[in-house]
Design a protein around this motif. Structure first.
Motif, PDB file in Angstrom:
ATOM      1  N   CYS A 129      30.487  48.069  57.320  1.00 21.89           N
ATOM      2  CA  CYS A 129      31.027  46.703  57.311  1.00 21.89           C
ATOM      3  C   CYS A 129      30.643  45.967  56.036  1.00 21.89           C
ATOM      4  N   MET A 130      29.400  46.151  55.573  1.00 21.86           N
ATOM      5  CA  MET A 130      28.992  45.501  54.338  1.00 21.86           C
ATOM      6  C   MET A 130      29.751  46.051  53.141  1.00 21.86           C
ATOM      7  N   LYS A 131      30.021  47.348  53.129  1.00 26.11           N
ATOM      8  CA  LYS A 131      30.823  47.911  52.038  1.00 26.11           C
ATOM      9  C   LYS A 131      32.233  47.323  52.075  1.00 26.11           C
ATOM     10  N   GLY A 132      32.727  47.054  53.287  1.00 28.49           N
ATOM     11  CA  GLY A 132      34.026  46.409  53.415  1.00 28.49           C
ATOM     12  C   GLY A 132      34.009  44.989  52.885  1.00 28.49           C
ATOM     13  N   VAL A 133      32.926  44.256  53.162  1.00 25.54           N
ATOM     14  CA  VAL A 133      32.776  42.891  52.642  1.00 25.54           C
ATOM     15  C   VAL A 133      32.755  42.919  51.115  1.00 25.54           C
ATOM     16  N   GLU A 134      32.025  43.866  50.554  1.00 23.92           N
ATOM     17  CA  GLU A 134      31.970  43.991  49.100  1.00 23.92           C
ATOM     18  C   GLU A 134      33.346  44.325  48.523  1.00 23.92           C
ATOM     19  N   ARG A 135      34.076  45.197  49.208  1.00 20.28           N
ATOM     20  CA  ARG A 135      35.416  45.566  48.736  1.00 20.28           C
ATOM     21  C   ARG A 135      36.354  44.358  48.748  1.00 20.28           C
ATOM     22  N   ALA A 136      36.304  43.591  49.833  1.00 20.03           N
ATOM     23  CA  ALA A 136      37.162  42.397  49.922  1.00 20.03           C
ATOM     24  C   ALA A 136      36.819  41.400  48.826  1.00 20.03           C
ATOM     25  N   MET A 137      35.518  41.241  48.557  1.00 18.90           N
ATOM     26  CA  MET A 137      35.083  40.327  47.507  1.00 18.90           C
ATOM     27  C   MET A 137      35.575  40.795  46.139  1.00 18.90           C
ATOM     28  N   ALA A 138      35.448  42.091  45.866  1.00 24.11           N
ATOM     29  CA  ALA A 138      35.895  42.627  44.581  1.00 24.11           C
ATOM     30  C   ALA A 138      37.404  42.495  44.417  1.00 24.11           C
ATOM     31  N   ASP A 139      38.146  42.754  45.494  1.00 24.91           N
ATOM     32  CA  ASP A 139      39.609  42.629  45.423  1.00 24.91           C
ATOM     33  C   ASP A 139      40.029  41.189  45.173  1.00 24.91           C
ATOM     34  N   GLU A 140      39.333  40.239  45.796  1.00 22.16           N
ATOM     35  CA  GLU A 140      39.648  38.829  45.592  1.00 22.16           C
ATOM     36  C   GLU A 140      39.335  38.407  44.162  1.00 22.16           C
ATOM     37  N   GLN A 141      38.236  38.900  43.619  1.00 20.88           N
ATOM     38  CA  GLN A 141      37.900  38.589  42.233  1.00 20.88           C
ATOM     39  C   GLN A 141      38.955  39.142  41.288  1.00 20.88           C
ATOM     40  N   THR A 142      39.435  40.361  41.571  1.00 22.86           N
ATOM     41  CA  THR A 142      40.497  40.951  40.750  1.00 22.86           C
ATOM     42  C   THR A 142      41.776  40.131  40.839  1.00 22.86           C
ATOM     43  N   ARG A 143      42.115  39.698  42.056  1.00 28.55           N
ATOM     44  CA  ARG A 143      43.329  38.900  42.243  1.00 28.55           C
ATOM     45  C   ARG A 143      43.240  37.593  41.467  1.00 28.55           C
ATOM     46  N   GLN A 144      42.079  36.946  41.532  1.00 25.66           N
ATOM     47  CA  GLN A 144      41.902  35.680  40.822  1.00 25.66           C
ATOM     48  C   GLN A 144      41.964  35.876  39.312  1.00 25.66           C
ATOM     49  N   ASN A 145      41.368  36.960  38.832  1.00 24.70           N
ATOM     50  CA  ASN A 145      41.413  37.240  37.395  1.00 24.70           C
ATOM     51  C   ASN A 145      42.837  37.514  36.924  1.00 24.70           C
ATOM     52  N   ASP A 146      43.584  38.292  37.724  1.00 19.75           N
ATOM     53  CA  ASP A 146      44.981  38.582  37.369  1.00 19.75           C
ATOM     54  C   ASP A 146      45.813  37.309  37.340  1.00 19.75           C
ATOM     55  N   ALA A 147      45.606  36.439  38.344  1.00 19.02           N
ATOM     56  CA  ALA A 147      46.350  35.179  38.399  1.00 19.02           C
ATOM     57  C   ALA A 147      46.014  34.295  37.204  1.00 19.02           C
ATOM     58  N   ARG A 148      44.731  34.280  36.822  1.00 20.38           N
ATOM     59  CA  ARG A 148      44.306  33.474  35.680  1.00 20.38           C
ATOM     60  C   ARG A 148      44.938  33.986  34.390  1.00 20.38           C
ATOM     61  N   GLN A 149      44.949  35.315  34.233  1.00 18.51           N
ATOM     62  CA  GLN A 149      45.543  35.890  33.034  1.00 18.51           C
ATOM     63  C   GLN A 149      47.042  35.621  32.949  1.00 18.51           C
ATOM     64  N   GLN A 150      47.712  35.701  34.105  1.00 14.61           N
ATOM     65  CA  GLN A 150      49.140  35.414  34.123  1.00 14.61           C
ATOM     66  C   GLN A 150      49.425  33.963  33.771  1.00 14.61           C
ATOM     67  N   GLU A 151      48.578  33.075  34.257  1.00 12.79           N
ATOM     68  CA  GLU A 151      48.754  31.650  33.966  1.00 12.79           C
ATOM     69  C   GLU A 151      48.519  31.375  32.480  1.00 12.79           C
ATOM     70  N   GLU A 152      47.504  32.034  31.911  1.00 15.09           N
ATOM     71  CA  GLU A 152      47.215  31.823  30.500  1.00 15.09           C
ATOM     72  C   GLU A 152      48.278  32.413  29.602  1.00 15.09           C
ATOM     73  N   ALA A 153      49.006  33.437  30.111  1.00 13.04           N
ATOM     74  CA  ALA A 153      50.042  34.090  29.298  1.00 13.04           C
ATOM     75  C   ALA A 153      51.359  33.332  29.276  1.00 13.04           C
ATOM     76  N   LYS A 154      51.495  32.333  30.134  1.00 18.05           N
ATOM     77  CA  LYS A 154      52.738  31.555  30.183  1.00 18.05           C
ATOM     78  C   LYS A 154      52.897  30.735  28.896  1.00 18.05           C
ATOM     79  N   PRO A 155      54.099  30.642  28.397  1.00 15.91           N
ATOM     80  CA  PRO A 155      54.334  29.875  27.166  1.00 15.91           C
ATOM     81  C   PRO A 155      54.144  28.377  27.388  1.00 15.91           C
TER      82      PRO A 155
END
Length: 324
Positions: free
Chosen positions: A298-324
Motif C-alpha cells: 500500500c505504501m508503494k502504491g501511495v508513492e506511485r500515486a504521488m510520483a504520477d501526480e508530480q509528473t502530471r503537474q510538471n507536464d501541465a506546467r511545461q505545456q503552459e509555459e510552451a504556449k505562445p
C-alpha cells in the motif's frame, strides 16, 4: 569532540542542537541551501517542552568545508545512504568513527562497504523531531533513549566515549552489547506506526484514537517479532503492545512520523527498509508476513500515486509555459 551530523534534517538538527549546547564542535551537514542559510543567519530555532530558543550552530552544505571529524552521525534517509557517504569522504580522518542512527535495517552494511567495517558503529534512537521550517525544528528528547554499539557486540573505548558525549548533552544513551537485537527493537517501533500514518496521513493523536488501526499495528508488530525470533535475534521487546506504546511516548498529539513527513515533502519513504525488511527476513526464514506485505504494498502504491501526480503537474506546467 568534533562531530558531523550527516543528514541534518529534523532528527539530525534535534540531536545536533543538543550536542552543540553541550559544547561539542558539531556541524550540521545538509544539502538544502535554504535550511543551512537560515541556520547560519538566525541560528537553529528549537521548540520543545521549555518553549522556543535560537541555538548558535555550525551548518554547511559541503563536507569539504567541515573537514575531518571524530564522529560522523549518519541520519540521511535510508535510500540516500550510499550516495551520502560517498559524497562525505572529506569528513574521514585516520580515526573517524561512523555511527548510523537511521531507521530500518541494512545501513551498516552499506556504510561498511564504503568506509571499512572497522569504522562503523550501529545505533537506534527514539528521539523525535519535526522540521517546521528551514532552520526551525520541534524537538522530542525528554524520555527518549538512544542505544549504540559495536557491530561485534564488544564494549570499546570509542563507543563508551560517544555515549558519554551524548549523555552529557541530555541524550540518554546506553551502550548495547546486542546491537542487532537493538536494531530490531527500534524496527518494531517503526513497524508499529510508520506505514499506517503514511497510508492514512494521520497524526499520532488521530492514529492513537482509532482502535482498528491499533489492531493492525499490533498484528504487524507480532509478525515482525515472529520473524526476529525465527532468525535467532535476541529482542528486548516481546509484546506488540510495548512497541505501540513506545512509538508515541513523550510526543505530542500533533506529531507526524518521519514516513508521513517524507510524503508531505513529496519524497519517497523508507518503507523498503522497515516493513519491507520484515517481509524479506520472513521469506528468508519461512515466516508468513501478510500484514507487513500489505502495508508495504500500500505504501508503494501511495508513492506511485504521488510520483504520477508530480509528473502530471510538471507536464501541465511545461505545456503552459510552451504556449505562445
Amino acid at each position: 569532540m568534533k562531530i558531523c551530523i550527516l543528514g541534518a534534517g529534523a532528527l539530525g538538527c534535534v540531536i545536533g542542537a543538543a550536542l552543540s549546547e553541550a559544547g561539542h564542535e558539531t556541524w550540521l551537514l545538509n544539502r538544502s541551501a535554504a535550511h543551512v542559510d537560515a541556520m547560519r543567519r538566525d541560528g537553529l530555532w528549537v521548540h520543545d517542552e521549555g518553549g522556543e530558543r535560537a541555538i548558535t550552530v555550525r551548518a554547511s552544505t559541503s563536507a569539504a568545508e567541515i573537514g575531518a571529524v571524530d564522529l560522523v552521525v549518519v541520519l540521511v534517509k535510508s535510500f540516500h545512504t550510499e550516495a551520502a557517504i560517498a559524497g562525505a569522504m572529506a569528513l574521514l580522518g585516520p580515526d573517524t568513527t561512523v555511527l548510523s542512527l537511521q531507521n530500518g535495517l541494512g545501513h551498516e552494511d552499506i556504510l561498511a562497504q564504503a568506509v571499512g567495517r572497522e569504522r562503523v558503529l550501529a545505533g537506534k534512537t527514539y528521539v523525535g523531531g519535526v522540521l517546521l521550517a528551514p532552520g526551525t525544528v520541534r524537538s522530542g528528547v525528554v524520555g527518549k533513549h538512544t542505544y549504540i554499539g559495536e557491530l561485534d557486540g564488544s564494549v570499546s573505548h570509542r563507543v563508551l566515549a560517544i555515549a558519554e558525549a551524548f549523555n552529557s548533552a541530555g541524550l540518554a544513551t546506553t551502550v548495547s552489547e546486542n546491537i542487532v537485537g537493538t536494531l530490531w527493537d527500534k524496527l518494531l517501533v517503526n513497524v508499529a506506526t510508520g506505514a499506517l500514518t503514511g497510508i492514512t496521513r494521520l497524526t499520532y493523536g488521530q492514529l492513537y484514537s482509532e482502535p482498528l488501526l491499533k489492531a493492525t499495528s499490533l498484528a504487524a508488530v507480532a509478525e515482525a517479532i515472529a520473524v526476529a525470533t525465527a532468525a535467532g535475534v535476541r529482542l528486548g521487546l516481546s509484546e506488540p503492545e510495548t512497541a505501540w506504546k513506545l512509538a508515541s511516548e513523550g510526543l505530542p498529539a500533533s506529531f507526524k512520523t518521519s514516513m508521513l513527513q517524507s510524503l508531505e515533502k513529496g519524497s519517497i519513504t523508507e518503507i523498503d527498509f522497515i516493513n519491507g525488511s520484515v517481509v524479506r527476513w520472513g521469506q528468508r526464514h519461512g515466516v508468513p508476513t501478510p500484514v507487513n506485505a500489505t502495508l508495504h504494498a500500500c505504501m508503494k502504491g501511495v508513492e506511485r500515486a504521488m510520483a504520477d501526480e508530480q509528473t502530471r503537474q510538471n507536464d501541465a506546467r511545461q505545456q503552459e509555459e510552451a504556449k505562445p
